[in-house]
Design a protein around this motif. Structure first.
Motif, PDB file in Angstrom:
ATOM      1  N   SER A 251       3.038  -6.455   0.052  1.00  0.00           N
ATOM      2  CA  SER A 251       2.365  -5.674   1.095  1.00  0.00           C
ATOM      3  C   SER A 251       1.556  -4.543   0.483  1.00  0.00           C
ATOM      4  O   SER A 251       1.862  -4.057  -0.607  1.00  0.00           O
ATOM      5  N   THR A 252       0.511  -4.144   1.196  1.00  0.00           N
ATOM      6  CA  THR A 252      -0.361  -3.057   0.776  1.00  0.00           C
ATOM      7  C   THR A 252      -0.283  -1.938   1.805  1.00  0.00           C
ATOM      8  O   THR A 252      -0.435  -2.185   3.013  1.00  0.00           O
ATOM      9  N   PHE A 253      -0.042  -0.712   1.335  1.00  0.00           N
ATOM     10  CA  PHE A 253       0.079   0.450   2.215  1.00  0.00           C
ATOM     11  C   PHE A 253      -0.863   1.543   1.747  1.00  0.00           C
ATOM     12  O   PHE A 253      -1.364   1.528   0.614  1.00  0.00           O
ATOM     13  N   THR A 254      -1.093   2.493   2.615  1.00  0.00           N
ATOM     14  CA  THR A 254      -1.764   3.731   2.260  1.00  0.00           C
ATOM     15  C   THR A 254      -0.888   4.886   2.713  1.00  0.00           C
ATOM     16  O   THR A 254       0.105   4.694   3.424  1.00  0.00           O
ATOM     17  N   PHE A 376      -1.452  13.627  -2.093  1.00  0.00           N
ATOM     18  CA  PHE A 376      -2.131  13.441  -0.816  1.00  0.00           C
ATOM     19  C   PHE A 376      -3.015  12.200  -0.896  1.00  0.00           C
ATOM     20  O   PHE A 376      -3.597  11.908  -1.942  1.00  0.00           O
ATOM     21  N   GLY A 377      -3.090  11.489   0.202  1.00  0.00           N
ATOM     22  CA  GLY A 377      -3.883  10.273   0.252  1.00  0.00           C
ATOM     23  C   GLY A 377      -5.290  10.499   0.764  1.00  0.00           C
ATOM     24  O   GLY A 377      -5.627  11.560   1.290  1.00  0.00           O
ATOM     25  N   SER A 378      -6.118   9.489   0.590  1.00  0.00           N
ATOM     26  CA  SER A 378      -7.485   9.464   1.106  1.00  0.00           C
ATOM     27  C   SER A 378      -7.758   8.058   1.629  1.00  0.00           C
ATOM     28  O   SER A 378      -6.869   7.212   1.683  1.00  0.00           O
ATOM     29  N   ASP A 379      -9.007   7.814   2.014  1.00  0.00           N
ATOM     30  CA  ASP A 379      -9.353   6.486   2.524  1.00  0.00           C
ATOM     31  C   ASP A 379      -9.205   5.409   1.457  1.00  0.00           C
ATOM     32  O   ASP A 379      -9.052   4.223   1.775  1.00  0.00           O
ATOM     33  N   LYS A 380      -9.223   5.816   0.180  1.00  0.00           N
ATOM     34  CA  LYS A 380      -9.147   4.847  -0.920  1.00  0.00           C
ATOM     35  C   LYS A 380      -7.742   4.739  -1.527  1.00  0.00           C
ATOM     36  O   LYS A 380      -7.527   3.919  -2.416  1.00  0.00           O
ATOM     37  N   THR A 381      -6.815   5.554  -1.051  1.00  0.00           N
ATOM     38  CA  THR A 381      -5.455   5.519  -1.606  1.00  0.00           C
ATOM     39  C   THR A 381      -4.764   4.211  -1.251  1.00  0.00           C
ATOM     40  O   THR A 381      -4.867   3.726  -0.121  1.00  0.00           O
ATOM     41  N   GLU A 382      -4.039   3.660  -2.219  1.00  0.00           N
ATOM     42  CA  GLU A 382      -3.414   2.356  -2.006  1.00  0.00           C
ATOM     43  C   GLU A 382      -2.173   2.223  -2.884  1.00  0.00           C
ATOM     44  O   GLU A 382      -2.153   2.660  -4.028  1.00  0.00           O
ATOM     45  N   GLY A 423       5.987  11.759   3.479  1.00  0.00           N
ATOM     46  CA  GLY A 423       6.533  10.445   3.161  1.00  0.00           C
ATOM     47  C   GLY A 423       6.201   9.332   4.122  1.00  0.00           C
ATOM     48  O   GLY A 423       6.758   8.244   4.012  1.00  0.00           O
ATOM     49  N   ARG A 424       5.254   9.532   5.053  1.00  0.00           N
ATOM     50  CA  ARG A 424       4.907   8.466   5.989  1.00  0.00           C
ATOM     51  C   ARG A 424       3.870   7.533   5.367  1.00  0.00           C
ATOM     52  O   ARG A 424       2.911   7.987   4.746  1.00  0.00           O
ATOM     53  N   LEU A 425       4.085   6.228   5.540  1.00  0.00           N
ATOM     54  CA  LEU A 425       3.159   5.216   5.057  1.00  0.00           C
ATOM     55  C   LEU A 425       2.476   4.523   6.226  1.00  0.00           C
ATOM     56  O   LEU A 425       2.963   4.565   7.355  1.00  0.00           O
ATOM     57  N   GLN A 426       1.348   3.889   5.938  1.00  0.00           N
ATOM     58  CA  GLN A 426       0.637   3.105   6.941  1.00  0.00           C
ATOM     59  C   GLN A 426       0.296   1.751   6.343  1.00  0.00           C
ATOM     60  O   GLN A 426      -0.347   1.668   5.305  1.00  0.00           O
TER      61      GLN A 426
END
Length: 473
Positions: A251-254, A376-382, A423-426
């Motif tokens: 699976s792939t998350f951001t 911290f994540g961004s639109d490209k974080t994976e 710690g929340r993933l999408q």
């Protein structure tokens, strides 16, 4: 030994020897423990006493290869019938293994990572007393020169086939080594191979084998190098021969919120009080979601689901295993769920200052100012999560699907400080595969506000129904 005893001795009639050398590369941090408890850490790596390089014992490689061959040929927990590794310890008149596996030392003095862990109480969600530990790990990218020698008396075709199975598994990264393999440590692959064949029934090749530089480490620059062991030995396997019954979830998350998994070592004296865990990959430190952290989170949520359904928690022990040292009322059992470590790509590090508040006065506690550095994540974080369940049962698959659902929707946070929204993933994509049944399902979601697209959702729903039936039973 007198001449009479020599005449009746059962000599081995060796007709061929095959020597194989390769370069093994660690893909994830690896724990090759020495068993020494007198070091600065609870578990230190095994080192060569002469050069201070990391030592990979031939017995460690042999154990991993033997288990893989048994599982590949006959399935998990099957009776062992292979001939490559000789008789079993339980046999009174077992035969010696025809495969010789040499010890290997790392090509360079290794870089060592320090990891710490702690057992979390599933009810209070706080650390349990006396359950803190730390250990040394070899960093990813460490290389070893490995060497094998196959002695052939008879059963040549079967021996070479079994040899190709185990070495191809090692080559493709299917066989981890070391400790804590079920939590993502010890993944490796082999980059290059060299093979020499000696027909000992020919006098010139017998001399070639005697004059061969067995002691020389590494590949020989003057001899052909192969990328595939199947090509080198001239035998190609059929994927349908693999009898391992397993469920895999890729699976792939951001990141839907900042993430903080505490690191046990600071990078410098000026580092923040708490920094996110990083592992050295390809020459640079990259943030990771450790398999131990993710496995702990999944286990606690699985316990909550099973308790809510009023089912005996033995189903959890069947999946996640039992540590006898932590619960002496239960029999030790290895985890059937393998949780791999994940690298978090294209994230940002930011320092946040925090202060503890006195609950009585409502003011700041003296000396309680500290700073943290989550990612911290961004639109490209994976980040890619990989789970593997061996010998899956329908109700166990249903439980894993519920866990993935909770991760996907952000209901199940990972890491520390989840109480303040970290710690929340999408979820973005997931592929679920049942190996023996040759079935797979795909799940995709373009964005958080878009609907899920699921292949054959009715089939997946049957696994969740099986969980409910197990509870009813």
């Amino acid at each position: 030994m007198n001449c009479e005893r020599l005449s009746i001795r059962n000599h081995r009639h060796v007709i061929e020897r095959i020597i194989i050398k390769g370069t093994l590369v660690l893909d994830t941090p690896t724990c090759l423990g020495s068993g020494d408890v007198e070091g600065d850490t609870d578990l230190v790596i095994l080192r060569d006493s002469v050069e201070d390089k990391a030592l990979l014992m031939g017995s460690s490689i042999a154990g991993a290869l033997r288990n893989y061959l048994r599982d590949y040929e006959y399935g998990y927990n099957a009776e062992e019938i292979c001939v490559l590794f000789g008789g079993q310890r339980s046999e009174e008149e077992g035969e010696q293994s025809p495969l010789i596996i040499n010890d290997a030392i790392s090509n360079t003095i290794p870089h060592v990572e320090l990891r710490d862990g702690v057992k979390i109480n599933s009810i209070t969600r706080t650390a349990e007393d006396g359950q803190k530990y730390d250990l040394e790990l070899l960093e990813a990218g460490t290389k070893f020169d490995i060497s094998f020698e196959l002695i052939i008396e008879n059963n040549r075709e079967k021996l070479i086939r079994e040899l190709v199975i185990v070495l191809q598994g090692l080559e493709s990264g299917k066989i981890p080594i070391g400790m804590k393999k079920q939590r993502g440590f010890g993944r490796c692959h082999v980059e290059e191979w060299q093979v020499w064949k000696f027909d000992l029934q020919k006098s010139d090749e017998r001399l070639d084998w005697l004059n061969f530089e067995h002691w020389k480490l590494g590949l020989f620059s003057s001899y052909p190098i192969h990328k595939s062991i199947e090509e080198a030995l001239g035998l190609f396997l059929d994927e349908k021969e693999d009898k391992r019954d397993r469920l895999t979830i890729h699976s792939t998350f951001t990141l839907a919120s900042p993430l903080l998994i505490r690191s046990g070592q600071a990078s410098s004296d000026k580092a923040p009080d708490v920094v996110h865990l990083k592992s050295r990959r390809n020459g640079e430190f990259q943030p990771v979601l450790s398999g131990t952290s993710l496995a702990g989170v999944l286990r606690h949520r699985a316990e909550r689901i099973v308790n809510t359904l009023q089912k005996n928690t033995s189903i959890i022990d069947e999946i996640f295993g039992v540590d006898f040292s932590k619960d002496k009322t239960k029999k030790a059992k290895v985890s059937r769920l393998i949780v791999h470590e994940s690298v978090i790509k294209k994230s940002n590090d930011l320092v946040q200052n925090r202060i503890a508040i006195d609950r009585f006065t409502g003011g700041a506690l003296h000396g309680a100012l500290f700073n943290e550095q989550p990612i911290f994540g961004s639109d490209k974080t994976e980040l890619k999560l990989e789970l593997e369940l061996r010998q899956p049962k329908p109700h166990e698959i249903g439980l894993l699907l519920l866990l993935i659902k909770d991760l996907w929707t952000g209901d199940l946070p990972v890491g520390g400080t989840s109480s303040i929204g970290r710690g929340r993933l999408q979820g973005k994509t997931a592929t679920i595969t049942l190996a023996l049944e040759n079935k797979s399902w795909n799940i995709t979601q373009a964005s958080e506000n878009e609907p899920l697209i699921i292949d054959n959702s009715e089939d997946l729903e049957k696994f969740v129904d099986a969980l409910n039936e197990e509870v009813a039973a």
